[in-house]
Design a protein around this motif. Structure first.
Motif, PDB file in Angstrom:
ATOM      1  N   GLN A 188       0.815  -1.214   0.000  1.00 19.98           N
ATOM      2  CA  GLN A 188       0.000   0.000   0.000  1.00 19.98           C
ATOM      3  C   GLN A 188       0.845   1.259   0.000  1.00 19.98           C
ATOM      4  O   GLN A 188       0.487   2.239  -0.630  1.00 19.98           O
ATOM      5  CB  GLN A 188      -0.953  -0.005   1.206  1.00 19.98           C
ATOM      6  CG  GLN A 188      -1.880  -1.196   1.215  1.00 19.98           C
ATOM      7  CD  GLN A 188      -2.856  -1.183   2.395  1.00 19.98           C
ATOM      8  OE1 GLN A 188      -4.022  -0.901   2.240  1.00 19.98           O
ATOM      9  NE2 GLN A 188      -2.354  -1.486   3.580  1.00 19.98           N
ATOM     10  N   GLU A 197      -8.869   1.612  12.984  1.00 18.07           N
ATOM     11  CA  GLU A 197      -8.479   1.909  11.608  1.00 18.07           C
ATOM     12  C   GLU A 197      -7.102   1.327  11.310  1.00 18.07           C
ATOM     13  O   GLU A 197      -6.895   0.673  10.282  1.00 18.07           O
ATOM     14  CB  GLU A 197      -8.479   3.430  11.392  1.00 18.07           C
ATOM     15  CG  GLU A 197      -7.897   3.890  10.077  1.00 18.07           C
ATOM     16  CD  GLU A 197      -8.817   3.647   8.892  1.00 18.07           C
ATOM     17  OE1 GLU A 197      -9.963   3.194   9.099  1.00 18.07           O
ATOM     18  OE2 GLU A 197      -8.382   3.915   7.761  1.00 18.07           O
ATOM     19  N   GLN A 215       0.192   3.105   7.732  1.00 22.85           N
ATOM     20  CA  GLN A 215       0.462   3.916   6.547  1.00 22.85           C
ATOM     21  C   GLN A 215      -0.793   4.124   5.712  1.00 22.85           C
ATOM     22  O   GLN A 215      -0.993   5.182   5.128  1.00 22.85           O
ATOM     23  CB  GLN A 215       1.571   3.276   5.715  1.00 22.85           C
ATOM     24  CG  GLN A 215       2.863   3.124   6.484  1.00 22.85           C
ATOM     25  CD  GLN A 215       3.988   2.534   5.643  1.00 22.85           C
ATOM     26  OE1 GLN A 215       4.879   3.231   5.209  1.00 22.85           O
ATOM     27  NE2 GLN A 215       3.944   1.228   5.402  1.00 22.85           N
ATOM     28  N   ALA A 216      -1.625   3.135   5.654  1.00 25.30           N
ATOM     29  CA  ALA A 216      -2.855   3.257   4.866  1.00 25.30           C
ATOM     30  C   ALA A 216      -4.013   3.790   5.697  1.00 25.30           C
ATOM     31  O   ALA A 216      -5.101   4.007   5.160  1.00 25.30           O
ATOM     32  CB  ALA A 216      -3.217   1.909   4.255  1.00 25.30           C
ATOM     33  N   ALA A 217      -3.778   3.984   6.966  1.00 22.42           N
ATOM     34  CA  ALA A 217      -4.842   4.504   7.823  1.00 22.42           C
ATOM     35  C   ALA A 217      -5.243   5.899   7.353  1.00 22.42           C
ATOM     36  O   ALA A 217      -4.393   6.730   7.048  1.00 22.42           O
ATOM     37  CB  ALA A 217      -4.376   4.547   9.278  1.00 22.42           C
ATOM     38  N   ASN A 218      -6.544   6.113   7.308  1.00 22.19           N
ATOM     39  CA  ASN A 218      -7.070   7.359   6.767  1.00 22.19           C
ATOM     40  C   ASN A 218      -7.626   8.246   7.888  1.00 22.19           C
ATOM     41  O   ASN A 218      -8.537   7.860   8.615  1.00 22.19           O
ATOM     42  CB  ASN A 218      -8.154   7.033   5.752  1.00 22.19           C
ATOM     43  CG  ASN A 218      -8.689   8.266   5.061  1.00 22.19           C
ATOM     44  OD1 ASN A 218      -9.161   9.186   5.701  1.00 22.19           O
ATOM     45  ND2 ASN A 218      -8.597   8.278   3.751  1.00 22.19           N
ATOM     46  N   ILE A 219      -7.053   9.446   7.971  1.00 24.73           N
ATOM     47  CA  ILE A 219      -7.448  10.375   9.021  1.00 24.73           C
ATOM     48  C   ILE A 219      -8.948  10.668   8.994  1.00 24.73           C
ATOM     49  O   ILE A 219      -9.613  10.666  10.027  1.00 24.73           O
ATOM     50  CB  ILE A 219      -6.658  11.693   8.881  1.00 24.73           C
ATOM     51  CG1 ILE A 219      -5.169  11.443   9.107  1.00 24.73           C
ATOM     52  CG2 ILE A 219      -7.183  12.740   9.843  1.00 24.73           C
ATOM     53  CD1 ILE A 219      -4.767  11.347  10.536  1.00 24.73           C
ATOM     54  N   ASP A 220      -9.465  10.899   7.805  1.00 25.65           N
ATOM     55  CA  ASP A 220     -10.887  11.238   7.713  1.00 25.65           C
ATOM     56  C   ASP A 220     -11.784  10.083   8.160  1.00 25.65           C
ATOM     57  O   ASP A 220     -12.825  10.310   8.778  1.00 25.65           O
ATOM     58  CB  ASP A 220     -11.234  11.670   6.283  1.00 25.65           C
ATOM     59  CG  ASP A 220     -10.661  13.038   5.946  1.00 25.65           C
ATOM     60  OD1 ASP A 220     -10.632  13.889   6.854  1.00 25.65           O
ATOM     61  OD2 ASP A 220     -10.241  13.251   4.799  1.00 25.65           O
ATOM     62  N   ARG A 221     -11.381   8.875   7.841  1.00 25.78           N
ATOM     63  CA  ARG A 221     -12.159   7.728   8.313  1.00 25.78           C
ATOM     64  C   ARG A 221     -12.132   7.650   9.834  1.00 25.78           C
ATOM     65  O   ARG A 221     -13.144   7.361  10.478  1.00 25.78           O
ATOM     66  CB  ARG A 221     -11.613   6.423   7.712  1.00 25.78           C
ATOM     67  CG  ARG A 221     -12.228   6.053   6.372  1.00 25.78           C
ATOM     68  CD  ARG A 221     -12.056   4.557   6.092  1.00 25.78           C
ATOM     69  NE  ARG A 221     -10.656   4.139   6.095  1.00 25.78           N
ATOM     70  CZ  ARG A 221      -9.902   4.045   5.007  1.00 25.78           C
ATOM     71  NH1 ARG A 221     -10.417   4.331   3.833  1.00 25.78           N
ATOM     72  NH2 ARG A 221      -8.651   3.671   5.075  1.00 25.78           N
ATOM     73  N   LYS A 254     -11.706  17.437  12.464  1.00 26.87           N
ATOM     74  CA  LYS A 254     -10.266  17.545  12.330  1.00 26.87           C
ATOM     75  C   LYS A 254      -9.669  18.491  13.373  1.00 26.87           C
ATOM     76  O   LYS A 254      -8.568  18.276  13.879  1.00 26.87           O
ATOM     77  CB  LYS A 254      -9.924  18.004  10.924  1.00 26.87           C
ATOM     78  CG  LYS A 254      -8.606  17.492  10.420  1.00 26.87           C
ATOM     79  CD  LYS A 254      -8.489  17.626   8.911  1.00 26.87           C
ATOM     80  CE  LYS A 254      -8.682  16.321   8.201  1.00 26.87           C
ATOM     81  NZ  LYS A 254      -8.279  16.391   6.769  1.00 26.87           N
ATOM     82  N   LYS A 301      -0.447  12.743  12.451  1.00 25.71           N
ATOM     83  CA  LYS A 301      -0.820  11.336  12.305  1.00 25.71           C
ATOM     84  C   LYS A 301       0.146  10.420  13.056  1.00 25.71           C
ATOM     85  O   LYS A 301      -0.257   9.494  13.751  1.00 25.71           O
ATOM     86  CB  LYS A 301      -0.832  10.976  10.820  1.00 25.71           C
ATOM     87  CG  LYS A 301      -1.357   9.585  10.527  1.00 25.71           C
ATOM     88  CD  LYS A 301      -1.184   9.226   9.055  1.00 25.71           C
ATOM     89  CE  LYS A 301      -1.716   7.832   8.776  1.00 25.71           C
ATOM     90  NZ  LYS A 301      -1.425   7.398   7.392  1.00 25.71           N
TER      91      LYS A 301
END
Lengths: 221, 221
Positions: A27, B20, B27-33, B42, B52
């Motif tokens: 990823q 998450e 690394q693939a973790a999404n802040i918005d999620r 935010k 992050k």
DNA sequence: CCCTATACATACCAACTAGTATGTATGTTA
DNA sequence: TAACATACATACTAGTTGGTATGTATAGGG
């Protein structure tokens, strides 16, 4: 420009992609870094592969798959005492593992990492951990590789049980899976502690475990 | 708006971030999620954490660290026979593992995954595999957790050797590390095959291994 | 009750990145 | 050698993402 060699460029792409994925995971793998390291351009990549995921799949099938087959299935096909064959593969594994060249660069990966790098772990297991929950395509391809490895191990164990080398209550399939788990676990733990010694010691203990699979010597009648 | 509860929002952020990260990696973790799942914005996140990475660090220290401490170090502090204590923790581990609710959604993770999810593996090991080569901050924090786990295990083993429950040639430190490796390896392998059974069987074999650590019964004099 | 720092909310941005559109050179076939 | 498909090269785009600038409401102290 220069020359036009599809097979070679494809191979370079696969190899560069493999190392990139090996280092940072799929990823986080960066297409541009792969291209730079392969020395080809985006046009070439997307001519050979339809996208990043397809490239990743190809890496699993063609690079990692072949690599595991060579390293394990091959040495497991040796004839002779099951215990010796098993322990042989373990020590063979130990031999190919090495630490970093101590260049002091903490927190960064070596520029040209090789497959036996302790701090990077096992390419197959890395990908399995990262991608199996995220993408079924990866999971299935990885599973096929593990299965072939498992089958080779189970066959050796089965043979050992049949010829009386191993205890009759050894379950070849369960034991094979457990051996893989032990090995991958040992690599994984050592990876985080950055310790080659940790692997050696764990593989040593793995050897002791293999010994416990042997049928105990007959009591005097 | 609504209410203003810093401790609670911080906790919600940590928990959402944990899940998450548990699902897709850091690394693939999404802040918005994470924000959506936590139900905060935010502004709240960047008020509590500087970024992050800092959020990830906090997840390791405060969520994963405490979780491991509760699950392992605690049950390892039980009194009594070392063999029984060790096997007790293994079966305790087995108990908390479960498979998916079979909802047919292959390739997708359950919306509200829990920590014992087979297809997601061990949160600590996942992060170790992904981040230890990439970021030294993560590596060190993860190492601390493994170390405390290792210490707790080694202590039980040491005690067993001292009181004669275990063979005198059992090396507590090596064996402790090997046990962790076995456990994490078993989880990792089962994760890829999506098989709860695989874990059960491996943990069962782990129990057998623990038995081999016991001092053999005295021969008749 | 006022006032200030804390705790959030919103809108926006800059950077990055996978992927594409388009162009060009090379090898091959007729 | 003409014509065509393969094999690459380059420039650009659309979308995502972590992070920020700025605004506002709440809590607690004086």
């Amino acid at each position: 420009m220069t020359e036009k060699n599809p097979d070679k460029t494809r191979k370079k792409l696969l190899e560069s992609a493999f190392f990139e994925i090996y280092r940072v995971g799929f990823q986080a793998a960066n297409i541009d870094r792969i291209l730079k390291s392969a020395g080809v351009t985006k046009g070439a990549l997307y001519h050979h592969f339809s996208g990043k995921k397809e490239l990743g799949y190809a890496v699993v099938d063609e690079v990692i798959g072949h690599w595991i087959a060579d390293k394990w299935s091959a040495s497991l096909k040796a004839e002779g005492n099951a215990i010796e064959v098993l322990k042989g593969t373990v020590t063979a594994a130990a031999r190919m593992l090495r630490g970093h060249d101590e260049n002091g660069e903490v927190g960064h990966c070596a520029e040209m990492a090789e497959v036996g790098d302790v701090t990077l772990g096992c390419p197959l297991m890395n990908l399995a951990q990262e991608m199996s929950p995220v993408d079924e395509g990866f999971r299935l391809r990885i599973e096929r590789i593990f299965d072939s490895w498992h089958a080779a191990l189970a066959e050796v164990l089965e043979r050992g049980v049949q010829d009386g080398t191993l205890r009759s209550n050894v379950d070849p399939r369960k034991t094979a899976r457990f051996l893989i788990a032990m090995y991958e676990g040992a690599i994984g733990i050592a990876k985080n502690s950055k310790s080659v010694e940790a692997i050696y010691e764990s593989l040593e203990m793995m050897g002791e475990f293999i010994d416990t699979l042997a049928k105990p010597a007959e009591k005097a009648a």
